[in-house]
Design an enzyme around this catalytic site. Structure first.
Site, PDB file in Angstrom:
ATOM      1  N   GLY A 118      -2.477   5.809  36.885  1.00  0.00           N
ATOM      2  CA  GLY A 118      -3.605   5.239  36.147  1.00  0.00           C
ATOM      3  C   GLY A 118      -4.953   5.781  36.569  1.00  0.00           C
ATOM      4  O   GLY A 118      -5.991   5.341  36.089  1.00  0.00           O
ATOM      5  N   ASP A 241      -0.602  12.205  19.558  1.00  0.00           N
ATOM      6  CA  ASP A 241      -1.402  11.175  20.225  1.00  0.00           C
ATOM      7  C   ASP A 241      -2.760  11.728  20.638  1.00  0.00           C
ATOM      8  O   ASP A 241      -3.627  10.966  21.079  1.00  0.00           O
ATOM      9  CB  ASP A 241      -0.670  10.610  21.450  1.00  0.00           C
TER      10      ASP A 241
HETATM   11  P1  AMP Z   1      -2.360  13.217  27.755  1.00  0.00           P
HETATM   12  O1  AMP Z   1      -1.407  14.334  27.982  1.00  0.00           O
HETATM   13  O2  AMP Z   1      -3.560  13.304  28.627  1.00  0.00           O
HETATM   14  O3  AMP Z   1      -2.713  13.066  26.317  1.00  0.00           O
HETATM   15  O4  AMP Z   1      -1.600  11.883  28.179  1.00  0.00           O
HETATM   16  C1  AMP Z   1      -0.348  11.541  27.652  1.00  0.00           C
HETATM   17  C2  AMP Z   1       0.057  10.158  28.109  1.00  0.00           C
HETATM   18  O5  AMP Z   1       0.222  10.108  29.516  1.00  0.00           O
HETATM   19  C3  AMP Z   1      -0.930   9.064  27.763  1.00  0.00           C
HETATM   20  O6  AMP Z   1      -0.219   7.903  27.407  1.00  0.00           O
HETATM   21  C4  AMP Z   1      -1.685   8.867  29.054  1.00  0.00           C
HETATM   22  O7  AMP Z   1      -2.250   7.577  29.158  1.00  0.00           O
HETATM   23  C5  AMP Z   1      -0.584   9.071  30.082  1.00  0.00           C
HETATM   24  N1  AMP Z   1      -1.112   9.492  31.384  1.00  0.00           N
HETATM   25  C6  AMP Z   1      -1.633  10.687  31.699  1.00  0.00           C
HETATM   26  N2  AMP Z   1      -2.050  10.714  32.985  1.00  0.00           N
HETATM   27  C7  AMP Z   1      -1.776   9.502  33.511  1.00  0.00           C
HETATM   28  C8  AMP Z   1      -1.957   8.893  34.804  1.00  0.00           C
HETATM   29  N3  AMP Z   1      -2.521   9.552  35.829  1.00  0.00           N
HETATM   30  N4  AMP Z   1      -1.541   7.624  34.954  1.00  0.00           N
HETATM   31  C9  AMP Z   1      -0.978   6.948  33.945  1.00  0.00           C
HETATM   32  N5  AMP Z   1      -0.780   7.450  32.729  1.00  0.00           N
HETATM   33  C10 AMP Z   1      -1.174   8.723  32.480  1.00  0.00           C
HETATM   34 MG    MG Z   2      -3.971  11.927  25.292  1.00  0.00          MG
END
Ligand code: AMP
Ligand code: MG
Length: 462
Positions: A118, A241
């Site tokens: 998170g 997303d």
């Molecule tokens: P992203 O690739 O940045 O679009 O993220 C894809 C998914 O992974 C989303 O649901 C984010 O909230 C989750 N996510 C990415 N990094 C973290 C993290 N450090 N902790 C929790 N969830 C994450």
């Molecule tokens: Mg994202």
């Protein structure tokens, strides 16, 4: 402070998890975007005195903090549940009739964190701040960066324990293609309808019904992606997303601007097959829009008619995109002639010329452009034909930037930031705020990376 009116929090409970950010040990300022603050009708001095809000240590008055639910196709594979795993929407700030999301990113675990902590390391916070503000200054719709802070805590990443950071992101909304997909995949037609009404009210008040919204989003995305293409921008992770209904660029993970022009350019370390290469971005936009159309089908009358209608609408994307791409390239070469534009790109790819500097050389001093060219003979022929058209050089100066956030500069600013020195980060931001004008200050930032400096891989690393 913020004038909150939280419409997302009035949607059904299953759209989100209501919760506050997790406080951090010892917050510190990295940056406050005073220009953006003023644009949003906020007093920079008051914001400056509210570090605890931007660190997630205090919830501002009127906020309704929550983590949003969504799903999405990641690299083409379906993920039934994603959501804000490291972000909290504080609420919607309303100013001069505009409504913007105020979101903390890196603000602690939520029910959607899956294996993640998170949190965010400082590096990705600096990267998103630099690149999203640069993209804005280049004239591209994007989420913005209002603030960046350090947490005084470390996060564990592949490189080891890293200083943590939190970004305050401003967005027209955080509604994504994946937000529609999550309700469609759960056969939650009532949820879909509520989301449709919400999205129309927010982004397309003139649109009628699901196909009206789809048409609106298609137009916004065609415009957005054509603009990216014209700047050599590679988003890097165009998962459903990470595609907004608002038409704003979102999620600056492994994104990068091309230096040497090659249509197959990929930066993301996890994009093994080049799905999100520069040249594929328009097709991927259509692929994502088809996922949005599919998610909207349950809101239409009978299935067979709905599929026919949605297919017809989607078929319009090619023409929409072609018109936007033609507009972008006409501005870049100063004449509405796609044959000339495409031949120039072909010549550039042959010699892998610097994308930004080639167009700018043509703008400022066409004769000098040839000095850089590998195939001068072919370029000379092209140049003669181009000059005969009487190109609009003043218009070109507004379409072809002098400076872009070159990867090695971004990486250098991040490395210095990790060492506690934010001067390179600030200098880079200052230069990137006025990207269409050649100045003494931005001269060193126009130079492409040398072999030793070149960044060929970027990481999602949050
Ligand atoms: P992203 O690739 O940045 O679009 O993220 C894809 C998914 O992974 C989303 O649901 C984010 O909230 C989750 N996510 C990415 N990094 C973290 C993290 N450090 N902790 C929790 N969830 C994450
Ligand atoms: Mg994202």
């Amino acid at each position: 402070m913020f004038a909150f009116d939280n419409s997302y929090g009035r949607l059904p409970d299953r759209f989100y998890t209501r919760m506050a950010p997790t406080p951090v040990a010892k917050p510190g300022w990295v940056a406050l975007n005073e220009g953006l603050a003023r644009y949003l009708g906020l007093d920079p001095a008051a914001l400056r005195g509210s570090l605890d809000i931007f660190a997630g240590n205090r919830v501002p008055e009127g906020a309704d903090p929550l983590a949003q639910l969504y799903a999405g196709h990641q690299f083409g594979g379906w993920s039934p549940q994603l959501g804000d795993g490291r972000a909290i929407l504080l609420g919607e700030h309303v100013t001069d009739g505009r409504r913007v999301d105020v979101q903390l990113k890196g603000s602690g675990p939520t029910p959607y964190s899956r294996m993640g902590d998170g949190r965010s390391a400082l590096g990705p916070v600096l990267r998103e701040y630099i690149v999203s503000e640069a993209v804005h200054a280049l004239g591209v719709p994007t989420t913005r960066a209002l603030a960046a802070v350090t947490t005084g805590e470390t996060v564990l990443r592949q490189e080891g324990p890293m200083p943590g950071g939190i970004l305050t992101r401003i967005a027209a909304s955080h509604i994504r293609v994946g937000t529609f997909q999550v309700f469609a995949s759960r056969d939650d037609v009532e949820g879909l309808r509520a989301l449709l009404d919400h999205a129309i009210a927010r982004h397309a008040p003139e649109a009628e019904g699901p196909m009206g919204l789809l048409r609106h989003v298609m137009a916004a995305q065609a415009r957005l992606v054509a603009t990216w293409m014209g700047l050599g921008f590679v988003h890097g992770v165009m998962n459903t997303d990470n595609m907004t209904l608002s038409g704003e660029t979102i999620d600056y993970g492994p994104c990068a601007f091309m230096e040497a022009y090659h249509p197959e350019t990929v930066f993301s370390s996890i994009d093994q097959f080049g799905r999100y290469a520069w040249k594929n971005q328009p097709d991927i936009a259509l692929w994502n829009l088809a996922q949005l159309a599919t998610a909207l089908l349950p809101l239409m009358s009978d299935r067979a008619t709905a599929v026919t209608e949605a297919t017809e609408v989607l078929e319009g994307f090619r023409d929409l995109y072609a018109a936007e791409w033609t507009r972008v390239m006409a501005a870049k070469i100063g004449v509405d002639d796609m044959n000339l534009a495409m031949e120039l790109l072909d010549i550039m790819s042959e010699g892998q010329e610097d994308f930004t500097n080639t167009f700018r050389a043509l703008t400022d001093a066409p004769e000098t452009a040839r000095d850089e060219m590998t195939n001068r003979e072919r370029f000379d022929g092209w140049l003669a034909r181009w000059q005969a058209t009487g190109p609009d050089r003043a218009g070109m100066a507004r379409a072809n930037p002098v400076v872009i956030p070159r990867n090695h500069r971004v990486e250098a600013a991040i490395a210095a930031g990790y060492a506690g020195d934010f001067a390179p980060f600030e200098a880079l931001n200052a230069v990137l705020a006025a990207p269409y004008e050649a100045t003494e200050a931005n001269a060193p930032y126009r130079r492409p990376a040398t072999d030793g400096e070149r960044v060929t891989r970027t990481f999602c690393g949050t």
